[in-house]
Motif scaffolding. Sequence first.
Motif, PDB file in Angstrom:
ATOM      1  N   GLY A   1       0.692  -1.204  -0.085  1.00  0.00           N
ATOM      2  CA  GLY A   1       0.296  -0.009   0.082  1.00  0.00           C
ATOM      3  C   GLY A   1       0.885   1.500   0.075  1.00  0.00           C
ATOM      4  O   GLY A   1       0.587   2.129  -0.613  1.00  0.00           O
ATOM      5  N   LEU A   2       1.914   1.374   0.810  1.00  0.00           N
ATOM      6  CA  LEU A   2       2.666   2.427   0.903  1.00  0.00           C
ATOM      7  C   LEU A   2       3.618   2.662  -0.441  1.00  0.00           C
ATOM      8  O   LEU A   2       3.377   3.909  -1.009  1.00  0.00           O
ATOM      9  N   ILE A   3       4.019   1.618  -1.030  1.00  0.00           N
ATOM     10  CA  ILE A   3       4.542   1.571  -2.447  1.00  0.00           C
ATOM     11  C   ILE A   3       3.627   2.009  -3.612  1.00  0.00           C
ATOM     12  O   ILE A   3       3.697   3.038  -4.261  1.00  0.00           O
ATOM     13  N   ILE A   4       2.655   1.367  -3.652  1.00  0.00           N
ATOM     14  CA  ILE A   4       1.591   1.670  -4.589  1.00  0.00           C
ATOM     15  C   ILE A   4       0.826   3.038  -4.470  1.00  0.00           C
ATOM     16  O   ILE A   4       0.778   3.926  -5.322  1.00  0.00           O
ATOM     17  N   CYS A   5       0.177   3.143  -3.262  1.00  0.00           N
ATOM     18  CA  CYS A   5      -0.705   4.380  -3.172  1.00  0.00           C
ATOM     19  C   CYS A   5      -0.007   5.603  -2.799  1.00  0.00           C
ATOM     20  O   CYS A   5      -0.332   6.591  -3.485  1.00  0.00           O
ATOM     21  N   THR A   6       1.033   5.574  -1.761  1.00  0.00           N
ATOM     22  CA  THR A   6       1.590   6.520  -1.439  1.00  0.00           C
ATOM     23  C   THR A   6       2.876   6.936  -2.490  1.00  0.00           C
ATOM     24  O   THR A   6       2.750   8.306  -2.768  1.00  0.00           O
ATOM     25  N   LEU A   7       3.605   6.183  -3.009  1.00  0.00           N
ATOM     26  CA  LEU A   7       4.660   6.839  -3.790  1.00  0.00           C
ATOM     27  C   LEU A   7       4.282   6.841  -5.248  1.00  0.00           C
ATOM     28  O   LEU A   7       4.243   7.777  -5.869  1.00  0.00           O
ATOM     29  N   LEU A   8       3.452   5.726  -5.840  1.00  0.00           N
ATOM     30  CA  LEU A   8       3.281   5.835  -7.184  1.00  0.00           C
ATOM     31  C   LEU A   8       2.015   6.678  -7.481  1.00  0.00           C
ATOM     32  O   LEU A   8       2.324   7.438  -8.493  1.00  0.00           O
ATOM     33  N   VAL A   9       0.840   6.414  -6.634  1.00  0.00           N
ATOM     34  CA  VAL A   9      -0.171   7.115  -7.214  1.00  0.00           C
ATOM     35  C   VAL A   9      -0.492   8.613  -6.608  1.00  0.00           C
ATOM     36  O   VAL A   9      -0.692   9.422  -7.501  1.00  0.00           O
ATOM     37  N   ALA A  10       0.047   8.667  -5.563  1.00  0.00           N
ATOM     38  CA  ALA A  10      -0.014   9.906  -4.794  1.00  0.00           C
ATOM     39  C   ALA A  10       0.887  11.129  -5.426  1.00  0.00           C
ATOM     40  O   ALA A  10       0.504  12.115  -6.007  1.00  0.00           O
ATOM     41  N   VAL A  11       1.969  10.531  -5.725  1.00  0.00           N
ATOM     42  CA  VAL A  11       3.155  11.293  -6.860  1.00  0.00           C
ATOM     43  C   VAL A  11       2.617  11.502  -8.092  1.00  0.00           C
ATOM     44  O   VAL A  11       2.826  12.482  -8.817  1.00  0.00           O
ATOM     45  N   GLY A  12       2.347  10.185  -8.634  1.00  0.00           N
ATOM     46  CA  GLY A  12       2.351  10.086 -10.118  1.00  0.00           C
ATOM     47  C   GLY A  12       1.151  10.608 -10.739  1.00  0.00           C
ATOM     48  O   GLY A  12       1.311  11.156 -11.927  1.00  0.00           O
ATOM     49  N   SER A  13       0.188  10.858  -9.879  1.00  0.00           N
ATOM     50  CA  SER A  13      -0.962  11.563 -10.254  1.00  0.00           C
ATOM     51  C   SER A  13      -0.820  13.003 -10.484  1.00  0.00           C
ATOM     52  O   SER A  13      -1.346  13.429 -11.596  1.00  0.00           O
ATOM     53  N   GLU A  14      -0.267  13.686  -9.815  1.00  0.00           N
ATOM     54  CA  GLU A  14       0.082  15.020  -9.965  1.00  0.00           C
ATOM     55  C   GLU A  14       1.149  15.067 -11.216  1.00  0.00           C
ATOM     56  O   GLU A  14       1.078  15.975 -12.132  1.00  0.00           O
ATOM     57  N   ILE A  15       2.140  14.283 -11.503  1.00  0.00           N
ATOM     58  CA  ILE A  15       2.861  14.285 -12.671  1.00  0.00           C
ATOM     59  C   ILE A  15       2.099  14.089 -13.927  1.00  0.00           C
ATOM     60  O   ILE A  15       2.193  14.847 -14.905  1.00  0.00           O
ATOM     61  N   MET A  16       1.199  13.214 -13.732  1.00  0.00           N
ATOM     62  CA  MET A  16       0.715  12.690 -15.064  1.00  0.00           C
ATOM     63  C   MET A  16      -0.467  13.814 -15.405  1.00  0.00           C
ATOM     64  O   MET A  16      -0.851  13.866 -16.399  1.00  0.00           O
ATOM     65  N   GLN A  17      -1.380  14.337 -14.527  1.00  0.00           N
ATOM     66  CA  GLN A  17      -2.244  15.516 -14.883  1.00  0.00           C
ATOM     67  C   GLN A  17      -1.696  16.589 -15.595  1.00  0.00           C
ATOM     68  O   GLN A  17      -2.190  17.472 -16.364  1.00  0.00           O
ATOM     69  N   CYS A  18      -0.149  16.921 -15.099  1.00  0.00           N
ATOM     70  CA  CYS A  18       0.345  17.936 -15.966  1.00  0.00           C
ATOM     71  C   CYS A  18       0.831  17.403 -17.379  1.00  0.00           C
ATOM     72  O   CYS A  18       0.561  18.285 -18.146  1.00  0.00           O
ATOM     73  N   ILE A  19       1.249  16.247 -17.510  1.00  0.00           N
ATOM     74  CA  ILE A  19       1.662  15.559 -18.873  1.00  0.00           C
ATOM     75  C   ILE A  19       0.352  15.682 -19.667  1.00  0.00           C
ATOM     76  O   ILE A  19       0.409  15.854 -20.948  1.00  0.00           O
ATOM     77  N   LEU A  20      -0.560  14.935 -19.118  1.00  0.00           N
ATOM     78  CA  LEU A  20      -1.805  14.636 -20.055  1.00  0.00           C
ATOM     79  C   LEU A  20      -2.771  15.757 -20.349  1.00  0.00           C
ATOM     80  O   LEU A  20      -3.146  15.703 -21.445  1.00  0.00           O
ATOM     81  N   THR A  21      -2.680  16.792 -19.476  1.00  0.00           N
ATOM     82  CA  THR A  21      -3.345  18.237 -20.077  1.00  0.00           C
ATOM     83  C   THR A  21      -2.512  19.001 -20.926  1.00  0.00           C
ATOM     84  O   THR A  21      -2.806  20.273 -21.193  1.00  0.00           O
ATOM     85  N   HIS A  22      -1.189  18.709 -21.021  1.00  0.00           N
ATOM     86  CA  HIS A  22      -0.494  19.499 -21.861  1.00  0.00           C
ATOM     87  C   HIS A  22      -0.044  20.870 -21.076  1.00  0.00           C
ATOM     88  O   HIS A  22      -0.045  21.918 -21.759  1.00  0.00           O
ATOM     89  N   GLY A  23      -0.097  20.776 -19.852  1.00  0.00           N
ATOM     90  CA  GLY A  23       0.182  21.934 -19.055  1.00  0.00           C
ATOM     91  C   GLY A  23      -1.115  22.883 -18.512  1.00  0.00           C
ATOM     92  O   GLY A  23      -1.023  23.522 -18.005  1.00  0.00           O
TER      93      GLY A  23
END
Length: 142
Positions: A89-111
């Motif tokens: 849970g710590l690896i998937i939810c906290t590291l990957l999803v919590a951080v990754g979702s913020e990075i991906m929203q910037c990438i997928l919406t082209h800024g």
Amino acid sequence: MELRRSNENFKSITATHDKIAHFIVFMLESWLFVKIFAHRKVRLPISYNRSQLRGYNPLVEPIDIDLESNNDPIGNTNDETYADKFLLGLIICTLLVAVGSEIMQCILTHGARTFDILDILCNASGSSLGIFIAYVTETYFK
């Protein structure tokens, strides 16, 4: 007409309380992720041949873990890999999803949506708290 009003209400609530919404959503999401597993040890879908591992010694017996034991966070039994559900849970939810979702929203919406470090902090702290609550309730209040 009613749909537009409810969308505007939702936007005003989330705009005003954005960080609280991030915290609560990730706390619930992480708690639910951990609670979907019935047992403390989760079998990972990783299969390998032990003889292909570097440093393999056929004279040494592989170490088997007791699935009822709560000692080892990660272990191997009969070419299967297990992980502790709270560590997972710590690896998937906290590291990957919590951080990754913020990075991906910037990438997928082209800024169009910006990267916000405070959102990541709220996501990660909410996620960690959700996993901690699941751990405490499962460990001490069974």
